[in-house]
Design an enzyme around this catalytic site. Structure first.
Site, PDB file in Angstrom:
ATOM      1  CG  ASP A  64     -17.591  34.744 -12.169  1.00 51.78           C
ATOM      2  OD1 ASP A  64     -17.507  34.879 -13.397  1.00 51.78           O
ATOM      3  OD2 ASP A  64     -17.970  35.662 -11.415  1.00 51.78           O
ATOM      4  CG  ASP A  74     -15.591  38.773 -10.422  1.00 50.46           C
ATOM      5  OD1 ASP A  74     -16.369  39.522 -11.041  1.00 50.46           O
ATOM      6  OD2 ASP A  74     -15.429  38.831  -9.177  1.00 50.46           O
ATOM      7  CG  HIS A 119     -12.958  42.742  -9.468  1.00 49.79           C
ATOM      8  ND1 HIS A 119     -14.054  43.225 -10.148  1.00 49.79           N
ATOM      9  CD2 HIS A 119     -13.431  41.733  -8.677  1.00 49.79           C
ATOM     10  CE1 HIS A 119     -15.127  42.544  -9.779  1.00 49.79           C
ATOM     11  NE2 HIS A 119     -14.780  41.632  -8.891  1.00 49.79           N
ATOM     12  CG  HIS A 124     -13.052  38.854  -5.306  1.00 53.36           C
ATOM     13  ND1 HIS A 124     -13.587  39.886  -4.559  1.00 53.36           N
ATOM     14  CD2 HIS A 124     -13.781  38.805  -6.448  1.00 53.36           C
ATOM     15  CE1 HIS A 124     -14.612  40.415  -5.207  1.00 53.36           C
ATOM     16  NE2 HIS A 124     -14.751  39.796  -6.362  1.00 53.36           N
ATOM     17  CE  LYS A 151     -18.960  37.804 -13.777  1.00 51.68           C
ATOM     18  NZ  LYS A 151     -18.581  38.191 -12.408  1.00 51.68           N
ATOM     19  CB  CYS A 194     -21.546  35.690 -10.680  1.00 49.64           C
ATOM     20  SG  CYS A 194     -20.652  37.132 -10.045  1.00 49.64           S
TER      21      CYS A 194
HETATM   22  C1  VGL Z   1     -18.944  36.986  -7.268  1.00 45.11           C
HETATM   23  C2  VGL Z   1     -18.866  38.158  -5.301  1.00 45.11           C
HETATM   24  C3  VGL Z   1     -18.012  39.082  -5.860  1.00 45.11           C
HETATM   25  C4  VGL Z   1     -19.454  35.790  -8.022  1.00 45.11           C
HETATM   26  C5  VGL Z   1     -18.093  37.897  -7.843  1.00 45.11           C
HETATM   27  O1  VGL Z   1     -18.767  35.312  -8.943  1.00 45.11           O
HETATM   28  O2  VGL Z   1     -20.562  35.307  -7.678  1.00 45.11           O
HETATM   29  N1  VGL Z   1     -19.334  37.125  -6.005  1.00 45.11           N
HETATM   30  N2  VGL Z   1     -17.638  38.940  -7.132  1.00 45.11           N
HETATM   31 ZN    ZN Z   2     -16.102  40.236  -7.898  1.00 45.40          ZN
END
Ligand code: VGL
Ligand code: ZN
Length: 241
Positions: A38, A83, A85, A118, A141, A185
């Site tokens: 990420d 990530d 979404h 995010h 993901k 993550c």
């Molecule tokens: C993450 C919070 C929400 C991460 C992803 O990559 O650690 N943290 N989504």
């Molecule tokens: Zn996230």
């Protein structure tokens, strides 16, 4: 004679070293993968991300990129998680009227941290900031609006990503994991990798956490799950582990 030599060389490679004509032994990175977790705009201070994690300036991202290039050059196969979404994702506080960012709620028995929106699919700040040509595959993901997914292997609903099958297909037995965030993550991906039977090595200097307390706890939990924590990137050491 030629066949014998090839057989001998094949055996040596399988054991992780090749003997050069000079008599020098060089370890090779057979079966070792890297998962860059990420490293996306929204998680960085560099890009003014909505969920910017402390210590993620341009210098940090460039250090991650340089290290990833070095690992690839050493023969490791490099993968990334992203990530990714939808706008109506369950983890966004904006999708829960009356809730504030970073509030923790319970959803169907699961604990859910409510994050600022995010890494929305197809937005500039969802892009991975490390040179994308380095990756053999990028595993996305958090695509299902109903479930959060800190782990690169599966979401909170138990739905598996392609990660395990891709690693298997490539003969990976050992994975080096680093990126953002240590306490979310990176933690979940490293622990799931260990549970799936991989030897897992986390490189602390290439990780950044949301908060110091939870990051410290996450490192302890990873260790307990059998993950090896290396303070600094040491490619020769990783090959020998
Ligand atoms: C993450 C919070 C929400 C991460 C992803 O990559 O650690 N943290 N989504
Ligand atoms: Zn996230």
């Amino acid at each position: 004679m030629k066949i014998v030599l090839i057989l001998l060389l094949g055996t040596a490679v399988a054991f992780g070293f090749v003997s050069l004509a000079s008599g020098q032994r060089v370890t090779v990175a057979k079966g070792i993968g890297v998962i860059v977790v990420d490293v996306q705009g929204d998680f960085t201070e560099w890009k003014n991300g909505s969920l910017a994690v402390p210590g993620t300036d341009k210098t940090y991202v460039k250090k991650v990129e340089k290290s990833t290039k070095a690992l690839r050059k050493a023969g490791f196969l490099v993968f990334a998680t992203q990530d990714w979404h939808p706008g109506d994702h369950i983890s966004f506080y904006t999708n829960h009227p009356g809730k504030k960012p970073f509030e923790v709620i319970r959803i169907e028995g699961r604990t859910q941290v409510l994050w600022p929106p995010h890494c929305v699919q197809g937005t500039e700040k969802a892009r991975i900031l490390v040179d994308n040509n380095l990756f053999l595959a990028v595993v996305q993901k958090g695509r299902d609006k109903r479930f959060d997914s800190y782990s690169g292997f599966q979401d909170d609903g138990g739905q598996k990503t392609e990660m395990d099958s891709i690693l298997r297909r490539n003969g990976i037995k050992k994975v080096v994991v680093y990126g953002i965030a240590t306490d979310y993550c990176v933690r979940a991906t490293a622990i799931d990798a260990a549970k799936a039977g991989y030897k897992v090595i986390v490189i602390e200097e290439l990780c950044r956490g949301v908060a110091p307390e939870t990051s410290k706890k996450a490192l302890e939990e990873m260790k307990k799950a059998g993950v090896i924590i290396l303070e600094k990137l040491d490619i020769d050491k990783i090959k020998k582990l």
